[in-house]
Design a protein around this motif. Structure first.
Motif, PDB file in Angstrom:
ATOM      1  N   LEU A  99      23.879  -9.527  19.595  1.00  0.00           N
ATOM      2  CA  LEU A  99      22.712  -8.671  19.115  1.00  0.00           C
ATOM      3  C   LEU A  99      23.253  -8.219  17.577  1.00  0.00           C
ATOM      4  N   ILE A 100      24.573  -7.864  17.453  1.00  0.00           N
ATOM      5  CA  ILE A 100      24.852  -7.474  15.990  1.00  0.00           C
ATOM      6  C   ILE A 100      24.687  -8.501  15.118  1.00  0.00           C
ATOM      7  N   TRP A 101      25.171 -10.021  15.370  1.00  0.00           N
ATOM      8  CA  TRP A 101      24.902 -10.784  14.420  1.00  0.00           C
ATOM      9  C   TRP A 101      23.398 -11.405  14.353  1.00  0.00           C
ATOM     10  N   THR A 102      22.639 -11.326  15.424  1.00  0.00           N
ATOM     11  CA  THR A 102      21.207 -11.358  15.138  1.00  0.00           C
ATOM     12  C   THR A 102      20.664 -10.323  14.195  1.00  0.00           C
ATOM     13  N   ALA A 103      21.117  -9.247  14.361  1.00  0.00           N
ATOM     14  CA  ALA A 103      20.543  -7.955  13.404  1.00  0.00           C
ATOM     15  C   ALA A 103      21.152  -8.225  11.957  1.00  0.00           C
ATOM     16  N   ALA A 107      13.486 -14.755  23.704  1.00  0.00           N
ATOM     17  CA  ALA A 107      14.179 -13.691  24.769  1.00  0.00           C
ATOM     18  C   ALA A 107      15.733 -13.739  24.712  1.00  0.00           C
ATOM     19  N   LEU A 108      16.164 -14.696  23.836  1.00  0.00           N
ATOM     20  CA  LEU A 108      17.455 -14.836  23.647  1.00  0.00           C
ATOM     21  C   LEU A 108      18.338 -13.525  23.168  1.00  0.00           C
ATOM     22  N   ASP A 109      17.436 -12.765  22.371  1.00  0.00           N
ATOM     23  CA  ASP A 109      17.878 -11.627  21.721  1.00  0.00           C
ATOM     24  C   ASP A 109      17.358 -10.371  22.579  1.00  0.00           C
ATOM     25  N   SER A 110      16.144 -10.500  23.092  1.00  0.00           N
ATOM     26  CA  SER A 110      15.302  -9.619  23.392  1.00  0.00           C
ATOM     27  C   SER A 110      15.914  -9.057  25.074  1.00  0.00           C
ATOM     28  N   ILE A 111      16.327 -10.142  25.682  1.00  0.00           N
ATOM     29  CA  ILE A 111      16.947  -9.868  26.936  1.00  0.00           C
ATOM     30  C   ILE A 111      18.234  -9.178  26.834  1.00  0.00           C
ATOM     31  N   PRO A 112      19.218  -9.537  26.038  1.00  0.00           N
ATOM     32  CA  PRO A 112      20.741  -8.836  25.922  1.00  0.00           C
ATOM     33  C   PRO A 112      20.183  -7.333  25.263  1.00  0.00           C
ATOM     34  N   ALA A 113      19.188  -7.224  24.682  1.00  0.00           N
ATOM     35  CA  ALA A 113      18.808  -5.849  24.035  1.00  0.00           C
ATOM     36  C   ALA A 113      18.374  -4.817  25.105  1.00  0.00           C
ATOM     37  N   ILE A 114      17.651  -5.209  26.021  1.00  0.00           N
ATOM     38  CA  ILE A 114      17.270  -4.431  27.039  1.00  0.00           C
ATOM     39  C   ILE A 114      18.354  -4.289  28.162  1.00  0.00           C
ATOM     40  N   PHE A 115      19.086  -5.100  28.129  1.00  0.00           N
ATOM     41  CA  PHE A 115      20.149  -5.058  29.067  1.00  0.00           C
ATOM     42  C   PHE A 115      21.322  -3.921  28.422  1.00  0.00           C
ATOM     43  N   GLY A 116      21.329  -3.799  27.161  1.00  0.00           N
ATOM     44  CA  GLY A 116      21.826  -2.555  26.636  1.00  0.00           C
ATOM     45  C   GLY A 116      21.354  -1.207  26.705  1.00  0.00           C
ATOM     46  N   LEU A 117      20.081  -1.126  27.380  1.00  0.00           N
ATOM     47  CA  LEU A 117      19.397   0.066  27.638  1.00  0.00           C
ATOM     48  C   LEU A 117      19.630   0.326  29.212  1.00  0.00           C
ATOM     49  N   PHE A 167      22.007  -1.579  16.524  1.00  0.00           N
ATOM     50  CA  PHE A 167      22.289  -0.138  17.194  1.00  0.00           C
ATOM     51  C   PHE A 167      22.722  -0.555  18.508  1.00  0.00           C
ATOM     52  N   ILE A 168      21.632  -1.319  19.407  1.00  0.00           N
ATOM     53  CA  ILE A 168      21.896  -1.545  20.766  1.00  0.00           C
ATOM     54  C   ILE A 168      23.253  -2.514  20.988  1.00  0.00           C
ATOM     55  N   GLY A 169      23.500  -3.379  19.991  1.00  0.00           N
ATOM     56  CA  GLY A 169      24.642  -4.275  19.988  1.00  0.00           C
ATOM     57  C   GLY A 169      26.068  -3.519  20.181  1.00  0.00           C
ATOM     58  N   VAL A 170      25.904  -2.584  19.152  1.00  0.00           N
ATOM     59  CA  VAL A 170      27.304  -1.521  19.211  1.00  0.00           C
ATOM     60  C   VAL A 170      27.095  -0.786  20.388  1.00  0.00           C
TER      61      VAL A 170
END
Length: 345
Positions: free
Chosen positions: A141-145, A210-220, A265-268
């Motif tokens: 996620l940080i790399w994508t951001a 979804a490769l970035d959105s799925i990890p993002a929601i798992f961060g929440l 933010f979610i990656g961190v």
């Protein structure tokens, strides 16, 4: 959060029912174009259903899980807006008739929902067994951001993925459309129409997002039920959102920057969570209320900044146009005056 098989079954039945209503009731008149007014009404209906579901989570499971659901839904919804740019390119590239676009988008999203369900199941199983997966998700996620933040404002491009290329090679495809039909008989055999190709393109392309959105929601939230339902409600309203924002999406000029901030933010947060799980005392475990506040605040800031930027640009264009018109008039007046003097002489 304990979710019984019965609750899962009822949820899936409810989602299928909503999709059926969308396909056979909302879009029952396929010859009728999906207008902005109509899209706005049904967008509000879908958002209302998502909110009602969240309130149900609150009533039966508590405020913490409800906040996780709402955080996931808002994140997925905001990320889906970025997907719309590519959807617009796909529909334009394949020259999909306007009155067929709703059916194409809805079918593609159903494909995406099934494939995302598989992704979510795999991701949830991995997280349950291996805490270090949070490091991978967070780093990605940080790399994508970082990539989004550095991205220049360019027109969205669409490149055929491997699934779509295989589909073209494996199945005979008709060159032109046949109304709303996905398959027709030609030369004594069944062939698919471009409508089917577009559906596969929409569905498979959304899975790449979804490769970035799925990890993002798992961060929440790490609750598979909340991850899946938040994705489902975000995707199901995407068709209406497409028609609603079709003429407005270009106005959100800072959207990619806002999404970059949210993903970063979610990656961190994921990295900190993994460090916390491994006993690093100084690593904070960011609460869900703070995550939700940051996400909503970032989206609000992006929207306001984009609208202010557009208004200022419009004012500059108006001033420039007025100056150009005034200059032209002044020039014409001088020439006219010169002509009079020449006549007097």
């Amino acid at each position: 959060m304990h979710v019984t098989p019965l609750v899962w079954a009822l949820t899936l039945i409810g989602l299928v029912a909503v999709i059926a209503v969308d396909l056979f009731v909302i879009n029952r008149d396929e010859s009728k174009e999906f207008t902005t007014r109509r899209a706005g009404f049904w967008s509000c209906v879908y958002i209302g259903l998502a909110v009602l579901f969240g309130l149900g989570v609150w009533a039966f499971s508590g405020g913490t899980y409800a906040a996780q659901y709402f955080g996931g839904f808002v994140t997925e919804k905001s990320l889906s807006v970025d997907n719309l740019f590519v959807f617009m390119v796909i529909l334009a590239r394949f020259a999909v008739p306007r009155n067929a676009q709703h059916t194409v988008l809805m079918a593609g999203i159903v494909i995406a929902l099934v494939l995302r369900g598989i992704f979510i199941a795999v991701g949830a199983a991995a997280i349950a067994q291996f805490t270090w997966v949070f490091f991978i998700f967070g780093g990605f996620l940080i790399w994508t951001a970082w990539g989004l933040a550095r991205e220049k404002d360019e027109e969205a491009e669409f490149k055929e993925n491997a699934l779509l290329r295989w589909f073209r090679k494996a199945i005979p495809v008709r060159e032109d459309y046949a109304g709303h039909k996905m398959m027709v008989r030609s030369g004594g055999r069944w062939v698919v129409t471009p409508l089917m190709i577009v559906m596969v393109a929409i569905g498979s392309t959304d899975v790449l997002f979804a490769l970035d959105s799925i990890p993002a929601i798992f961060g929440l939230t790490t609750e598979p039920y909340l991850v899946f339902t938040a994705n489902a409600f975000a995707l199901m309203g995407l068709v209406q959102l497409y028609f609603l924002l079709e003429g407005l999406a270009a106005r959100l000029v800072y959207l990619s920057k806002g999404l970059a901030f949210i993903l970063g933010f979610i990656g961190v947060k994921l990295v900190f969570h993994a460090m916390h799980e491994y006993g690093v005392d100084w690593a904070p475990d960011i609460p869900i209320w703070l995550s939700l506040s940051v996400i909503v605040g970032a989206l609000a800031a992006v929207t306001v900044a984009s609208l202010v930027s557009e208004r200022r640009q419009g004012a500059r264009d108006a001033v420039g146009s007025g100056a150009e018109t005034g200059g032209g008039a002044g020039s014409g007046g001088m020439e006219s005056g010169g002509g009079v003097e020449s006549g007097d002489r």
